[in-house]
Scaffold this motif. Structure first.
Motif, PDB file in Angstrom:
ATOM      1  N   SER A  12       0.811  -1.218   0.000  1.00 15.85           N
ATOM      2  CA  SER A  12       0.000   0.000   0.000  1.00 15.85           C
ATOM      3  C   SER A  12       0.840   1.261   0.000  1.00 15.85           C
ATOM      4  CB  SER A  12      -0.936  -0.001   1.215  1.00 15.85           C
ATOM      5  OG  SER A  12      -0.174  -0.056   2.412  1.00 15.85           O
ATOM      6  N   SER A  13       2.089   1.177   0.469  1.00 17.01           N
ATOM      7  CA  SER A  13       2.936   2.368   0.569  1.00 17.01           C
ATOM      8  C   SER A  13       4.003   2.453  -0.514  1.00 17.01           C
ATOM      9  CB  SER A  13       3.618   2.408   1.944  1.00 17.01           C
ATOM     10  OG  SER A  13       4.388   1.233   2.155  1.00 17.01           O
ATOM     11  N   ASN A  14       4.363   1.334  -1.133  1.00 19.64           N
ATOM     12  CA  ASN A  14       5.404   1.331  -2.163  1.00 19.64           C
ATOM     13  C   ASN A  14       4.824   1.640  -3.540  1.00 19.64           C
ATOM     14  OD1 ASN A  14       7.379   0.672  -0.306  1.00 19.64           O
ATOM     15  ND2 ASN A  14       7.201  -1.524  -0.664  1.00 19.64           N
ATOM     16  N   PRO A  15       5.663   2.059  -4.480  1.00 18.43           N
ATOM     17  CA  PRO A  15       5.166   2.294  -5.852  1.00 18.43           C
ATOM     18  C   PRO A  15       4.684   0.995  -6.501  1.00 18.43           C
ATOM     19  CG  PRO A  15       7.303   3.331  -5.517  1.00 18.43           C
ATOM     20  CD  PRO A  15       7.066   2.464  -4.330  1.00 18.43           C
ATOM     21  N   TYR A  16       3.888   1.150  -7.541  1.00 14.61           N
ATOM     22  CA  TYR A  16       3.396  -0.012  -8.273  1.00 14.61           C
ATOM     23  C   TYR A  16       4.549  -0.766  -8.925  1.00 14.61           C
ATOM     24  CZ  TYR A  16      -1.263   2.153  -8.003  1.00 14.61           C
ATOM     25  OH  TYR A  16      -2.427   2.700  -7.566  1.00 14.61           O
ATOM     26  N   LEU A  17       4.374  -2.057  -9.085  1.00 10.51           N
ATOM     27  CA  LEU A  17       5.275  -2.858  -9.906  1.00 10.51           C
ATOM     28  C   LEU A  17       4.797  -2.781 -11.356  1.00 10.51           C
ATOM     29  CD1 LEU A  17       5.479  -6.087  -7.688  1.00 10.51           C
ATOM     30  CD2 LEU A  17       7.025  -4.126  -7.655  1.00 10.51           C
ATOM     31  N   ILE A  18       5.717  -2.712 -12.284  1.00 10.00           N
ATOM     32  CA  ILE A  18       5.366  -2.689 -13.705  1.00 10.00           C
ATOM     33  C   ILE A  18       5.751  -4.030 -14.303  1.00 10.00           C
ATOM     34  CG2 ILE A  18       5.780  -1.586 -15.927  1.00 10.00           C
ATOM     35  CD1 ILE A  18       6.247   1.006 -14.494  1.00 10.00           C
ATOM     36  N   ARG A  19       4.775  -4.703 -14.893  1.00  9.71           N
ATOM     37  CA  ARG A  19       4.977  -6.046 -15.418  1.00  9.71           C
ATOM     38  C   ARG A  19       4.315  -6.179 -16.787  1.00  9.71           C
ATOM     39  NH1 ARG A  19       8.013  -5.722 -11.789  1.00  9.71           N
ATOM     40  NH2 ARG A  19       8.216  -7.067  -9.949  1.00  9.71           N
ATOM     41  N   ARG A  20       4.837  -7.127 -17.577  1.00 15.45           N
ATOM     42  CA  ARG A  20       4.225  -7.458 -18.865  1.00 15.45           C
ATOM     43  C   ARG A  20       3.580  -8.836 -18.749  1.00 15.45           C
ATOM     44  NH1 ARG A  20       8.350  -7.881 -23.309  1.00 15.45           N
ATOM     45  NH2 ARG A  20       8.488 -10.063 -22.680  1.00 15.45           N
ATOM     46  N   ILE A  21       2.310  -8.925 -19.078  1.00 14.33           N
ATOM     47  CA  ILE A  21       1.565 -10.174 -18.942  1.00 14.33           C
ATOM     48  C   ILE A  21       1.925 -11.115 -20.087  1.00 14.33           C
ATOM     49  CG2 ILE A  21      -0.721 -11.215 -18.837  1.00 14.33           C
ATOM     50  CD1 ILE A  21      -1.795  -8.636 -17.708  1.00 14.33           C
ATOM     51  N   GLU A  22       2.395 -12.308 -19.732  1.00 19.39           N
ATOM     52  CA  GLU A  22       2.705 -13.335 -20.717  1.00 19.39           C
ATOM     53  C   GLU A  22       1.570 -14.354 -20.834  1.00 19.39           C
ATOM     54  OE1 GLU A  22       5.570 -13.626 -22.722  1.00 19.39           O
ATOM     55  OE2 GLU A  22       5.772 -11.553 -22.051  1.00 19.39           O
ATOM     56  N   GLU A  23       1.006 -14.754 -19.692  1.00 18.24           N
ATOM     57  CA  GLU A  23      -0.070 -15.746 -19.687  1.00 18.24           C
ATOM     58  C   GLU A  23      -1.074 -15.386 -18.594  1.00 18.24           C
ATOM     59  OE1 GLU A  23       1.537 -19.604 -19.083  1.00 18.24           O
ATOM     60  OE2 GLU A  23       2.762 -19.605 -20.907  1.00 18.24           O
ATOM     61  N   LEU A  24      -2.307 -15.797 -18.812  1.00 16.48           N
ATOM     62  CA  LEU A  24      -3.359 -15.684 -17.803  1.00 16.48           C
ATOM     63  C   LEU A  24      -3.883 -17.087 -17.547  1.00 16.48           C
ATOM     64  CD1 LEU A  24      -5.243 -12.529 -19.125  1.00 16.48           C
ATOM     65  CD2 LEU A  24      -3.870 -12.665 -17.045  1.00 16.48           C
ATOM     66  N   ASN A  25      -3.701 -17.569 -16.322  1.00 17.69           N
ATOM     67  CA  ASN A  25      -4.061 -18.941 -15.978  1.00 17.69           C
ATOM     68  C   ASN A  25      -5.106 -18.942 -14.865  1.00 17.69           C
ATOM     69  OD1 ASN A  25      -2.023 -19.983 -17.757  1.00 17.69           O
ATOM     70  ND2 ASN A  25      -0.508 -19.495 -16.184  1.00 17.69           N
ATOM     71  N   LYS A  26      -6.046 -19.863 -15.005  1.00 12.84           N
ATOM     72  CA  LYS A  26      -7.075 -20.016 -13.996  1.00 12.84           C
ATOM     73  C   LYS A  26      -6.681 -21.138 -13.039  1.00 12.84           C
ATOM     74  CE  LYS A  26     -12.096 -19.716 -13.706  1.00 12.84           C
ATOM     75  NZ  LYS A  26     -13.355 -19.736 -14.479  1.00 12.84           N
ATOM     76  N   THR A  27      -6.663 -20.842 -11.746  1.00 15.02           N
ATOM     77  CA  THR A  27      -6.240 -21.820 -10.747  1.00 15.02           C
ATOM     78  C   THR A  27      -7.386 -22.757 -10.391  1.00 15.02           C
ATOM     79  OG1 THR A  27      -6.808 -20.302  -8.936  1.00 15.02           O
ATOM     80  CG2 THR A  27      -4.560 -20.199  -9.812  1.00 15.02           C
ATOM     81  N   SER A 381      -2.369  14.431  -5.616  1.00 16.96           N
ATOM     82  CA  SER A 381      -1.710  14.404  -6.922  1.00 16.96           C
ATOM     83  C   SER A 381      -0.315  13.798  -6.829  1.00 16.96           C
ATOM     84  CB  SER A 381      -1.629  15.825  -7.484  1.00 16.96           C
ATOM     85  OG  SER A 381      -0.880  15.854  -8.678  1.00 16.96           O
ATOM     86  N   CYS A 382       0.456  14.215  -5.815  1.00 14.63           N
ATOM     87  CA  CYS A 382       1.819  13.693  -5.661  1.00 14.63           C
ATOM     88  C   CYS A 382       1.808  12.225  -5.242  1.00 14.63           C
ATOM     89  CB  CYS A 382       2.592  14.525  -4.648  1.00 14.63           C
ATOM     90  SG  CYS A 382       2.942  16.206  -5.211  1.00 14.63           S
ATOM     91  N   TRP A 383       0.761  11.825  -4.508  1.00 12.90           N
ATOM     92  CA  TRP A 383       0.667  10.423  -4.112  1.00 12.90           C
ATOM     93  C   TRP A 383       0.458   9.541  -5.333  1.00 12.90           C
ATOM     94  CZ3 TRP A 383       1.767   7.319  -0.245  1.00 12.90           C
ATOM     95  CH2 TRP A 383       1.194   6.057  -0.192  1.00 12.90           C
ATOM     96  N   ILE A 384      -0.406   9.939  -6.251  1.00  8.63           N
ATOM     97  CA  ILE A 384      -0.627   9.172  -7.485  1.00  8.63           C
ATOM     98  C   ILE A 384       0.664   9.121  -8.303  1.00  8.63           C
ATOM     99  CG2 ILE A 384      -1.905   9.124  -9.659  1.00  8.63           C
ATOM    100  CD1 ILE A 384      -4.268  10.370  -8.174  1.00  8.63           C
ATOM    101  N   TYR A 385       1.384  10.249  -8.359  1.00  4.42           N
ATOM    102  CA  TYR A 385       2.660  10.271  -9.085  1.00  4.42           C
ATOM    103  C   TYR A 385       3.653   9.306  -8.447  1.00  4.42           C
ATOM    104  CZ  TYR A 385       6.769  12.177 -11.448  1.00  4.42           C
ATOM    105  OH  TYR A 385       7.905  12.308 -12.206  1.00  4.42           O
ATOM    106  N   TRP A 386       3.710   9.288  -7.120  1.00  2.00           N
ATOM    107  CA  TRP A 386       4.622   8.384  -6.402  1.00  2.00           C
ATOM    108  C   TRP A 386       4.286   6.920  -6.690  1.00  2.00           C
ATOM    109  CZ3 TRP A 386       8.741   6.983  -3.772  1.00  2.00           C
ATOM    110  CH2 TRP A 386       8.669   5.909  -2.900  1.00  2.00           C
ATOM    111  N   LYS A 387       3.014   6.587  -6.687  1.00  2.45           N
ATOM    112  CA  LYS A 387       2.610   5.198  -6.910  1.00  2.45           C
ATOM    113  C   LYS A 387       2.929   4.756  -8.341  1.00  2.45           C
ATOM    114  CE  LYS A 387       0.513   2.812  -4.468  1.00  2.45           C
ATOM    115  NZ  LYS A 387       0.963   1.753  -3.547  1.00  2.45           N
ATOM    116  N   LYS A 388       2.746   5.636  -9.303  1.00  2.00           N
ATOM    117  CA  LYS A 388       2.954   5.250 -10.701  1.00  2.00           C
ATOM    118  C   LYS A 388       4.415   5.290 -11.122  1.00  2.00           C
ATOM    119  CE  LYS A 388      -1.551   6.438 -12.705  1.00  2.00           C
ATOM    120  NZ  LYS A 388      -2.233   7.246 -13.731  1.00  2.00           N
ATOM    121  N   TYR A 389       5.123   6.351 -10.702  1.00  2.00           N
ATOM    122  CA  TYR A 389       6.458   6.578 -11.252  1.00  2.00           C
ATOM    123  C   TYR A 389       7.574   6.334 -10.242  1.00  2.00           C
ATOM    124  CZ  TYR A 389       3.473   8.814 -14.686  1.00  2.00           C
ATOM    125  OH  TYR A 389       2.488   9.054 -15.601  1.00  2.00           O
ATOM    126  N   GLY A 390       7.249   6.060  -8.994  1.00  2.00           N
ATOM    127  CA  GLY A 390       8.270   5.676  -8.026  1.00  2.00           C
ATOM    128  C   GLY A 390       9.180   6.805  -7.589  1.00  2.00           C
TER     129      GLY A 390
END
Length: 524
Positions: A12-27, A381-390
């Protein structure tokens, strides 16, 4: 959906992780998990690798002749740079917080264009989390002036070409030869027959191709035909001489391509590496087939694509892809963030951009940011920037950067700054607060109290001393209610000057602050 770049929230406090989706699997329990490729920010890699990234950025700026940027733009541009990796992980699809765009940087791009677009990032280097290395991406798109061919001037009419043609190119076939097409075809058939016979005589080939059919198929590959046509060229298209070259006195000439040179175990290693790295032949050779040359690996790949094995794997992958999820719907995340401050009775004030971490002095919503003992706040505004851009929109010492420095220049004192685990205790006081602090100096002992922030203050004794001191120094009669009022004001300012985040309605309670707190307050 697959191949999208998305934000993942793992804290909740760290910036978002940026990932590229390779597969979507149903458990098995019905949840959806995403197999993703990891991308890293500058804040995720070591200082040495950041220095290497700075050097790469300077070279890019010089080669591409980028327009001048302001210091703030350079600072924010570092937040848009990512580092690709070969690391995969599985994350719950419910942690997805939105989509973003990530592109490979090339010299035709204008860096300022990334700042003008929301959720837009770039990468040019590949980070290896295991080896802790940073390398140039082998999949770089070769666009730009340095990749263009140098075209010579056109020869004038009647002008001869004085260049030595043998140094420019090698002639491998003359279409204006004296042989007819049927004669060439017959020679190629003889070459295939010689190749089949040569494989029958070779012990290693007879093990790999135990049957005549397999030997004939191997002899019919392109390597045999290229050798036959090269033989004709070298013998000036004389069939008799070419025939004797195919079958010299020592025995028939055996020509093999990479498909025959590689063993079955090596082919399986290659298929495993191709599954892991894709067409990154450098990594395939380095990690799986170090005894092979890069040219050998590349040649084997293109020959392997002509085999039935490749067609079978392609069909299996297509069937497997059809059985997997193509896309998944993620509803908008509306739960409140734990760092959100529901009630904030003070307004944060900037001091040379060191403590106020937001670009706005007032905001309808504030968020707690940084270590708890710092008591830092960010606007919405700065919180959204922090979450997106770190990072923060402007350079701050808390973020380890100093204004006035280039974003591609490392600050030598940054390590010392981050190594300080205790921040300076700073108070911004008004004149009235300073006067109130002197009234009860004997009881409060401000210097000792500053060293002992946990020690509680006897509010009743302070109030009594204020009343007694004010009454003794006054030469006129003062109404008791007025005295009580001023005593309350003095007491209020004294307590706030020492413990600014106390609840003023419960000033007599023994609430304490964390030692080393750094803050500034102004009352409305």
């Amino acid at each position: 959906q697959t191949s999208n770049y998305v934000y993942f929230e793992n804290s909740s406090s760290n910036p978002y992780l940026i990932r590229r989706i390779e597969e979507l699997n149903k458990t098995a329990n019905g949840n959806v998990e995403a197999k993703v490729v990891c991308l890293f920010r500058r804040r995720d890699i070591s200082g040495n690798l950041n220095t290497l990234a700075d050097s790469n950025a300077r070279e890019f700026e010089e080669e591409s002749k980028q327009p001048a940027l302001s210091e703030q733009q350079k600072h924010q541009l570092k937040h848009r740079e990512l580092f690709l990796s070969r690391q995969f992980e599985s994350l719950p699809a419910t942690h997805i917080r939105g989509k973003c765009n990530v592109t490979l940087l090339n010299e035709t791009d204008v860096l300022a264009g990334y700042l003008e677009k929301e959720d837009c990032f770039f990468y040019s280097l590949v980070f290896d989390p295991v080896q802790k290395t940073l390398l140039a991406d082998q999949g770089e798109i070769r666009v730009g002036s340095k990749y263009q061919a140098e075209i010579p001037d056109k020869l004038a009419e009647g002008e001869s070409d004085n260049r030595i043609q043998e140094k420019l190119e090698t002639k491998v076939w003359d279409p204006n030869n004296q042989l007819k097409d049927p004669q060439i075809d017959q020679f190629l058939v003889v070459a295939r027959a010689v190749g089949t016979f040569a494989r029958a005589l070779d012990c290693s080939s007879s093990i790999r191709q135990p049957s005549l059919h397999m030997s004939a198929a191997a002899a019919s590959r392109d390597i045999t035909l290229f050798h036959a046509m090269d033989t004709l060229q070298k013998n000036s298209y004389d069939l008799a001489k070419a025939m004797s070259t195919l079958v010299p006195q020592g025995g028939p000439v055996l020509c093999r391509d990479e498909m025959e040179e590689w063993s079955a175990s090596e082919a399986m290693l290659f298929e495993e590496a191709l599954e892991k790295y894709g067409k990154d032949f450098n990594d395939i050779r380095q990690d799986f087939l170090p005894w092979k040359s890069l040219a050998s690996v590349v040649q084997f790949y293109y020959m392997w694509k002509t085999t039935d094995r490749y067609i079978q794997q392609k069909r299996l992958k297509a069937a497997e892809a059809d059985s997997k999820l193509k896309q998944v719907y993620i509803p908008t995340y509306t739960k409140p963030n734990p760092n959100q401050i529901m009630r904030l009775s003070v307004r944060l004030v900037s001091a040379s951009n060191r403590l106020l971490l937001s670009t706005a002095a007032q905001s309808p919503q504030w968020y707690a940011w940084g270590p708890p003992n710092m008591q830092c706040r960010l606007c919405a505004s700065c919180w959204i920037y922090w979450k997106k851009y770190g990072g923060l929109k402007t350079p701050t010492q808390l973020e380890g950067e100093v204004q006035g420095l280039s974003p591609f220049t490392r600050n030598e004192g940054r390590a010392k700054l981050l190594a300080k685990n205790r921040q300076t205790f700073i108070l911004q006081t008004t004149k009235l607060t300073r006067i109130a602090r002197r009234v009860c100096e004997d009881i409060l002992q401000p210097r000792r109290a500053a060293r002992r922030p946990y020690a509680s203050i006897n509010a009743n004794a302070v109030k009594a001393e204020c009343k007694h001191t004010h009454t003794r120094q006054s030469r006129v009669s003062i109404n008791n209610s007025l005295t009580n009022q001023w005593s309350a004001v003095f007491t209020r300012h004294i307590l706030v000057s020492l413990h600014p985040f106390w609840n003023l309605d419960q000033a007599s309670t023994k609430k304490k602050i964390v030692p080393g707190t750094r803050f500034q307050v102004v009352f409305r």
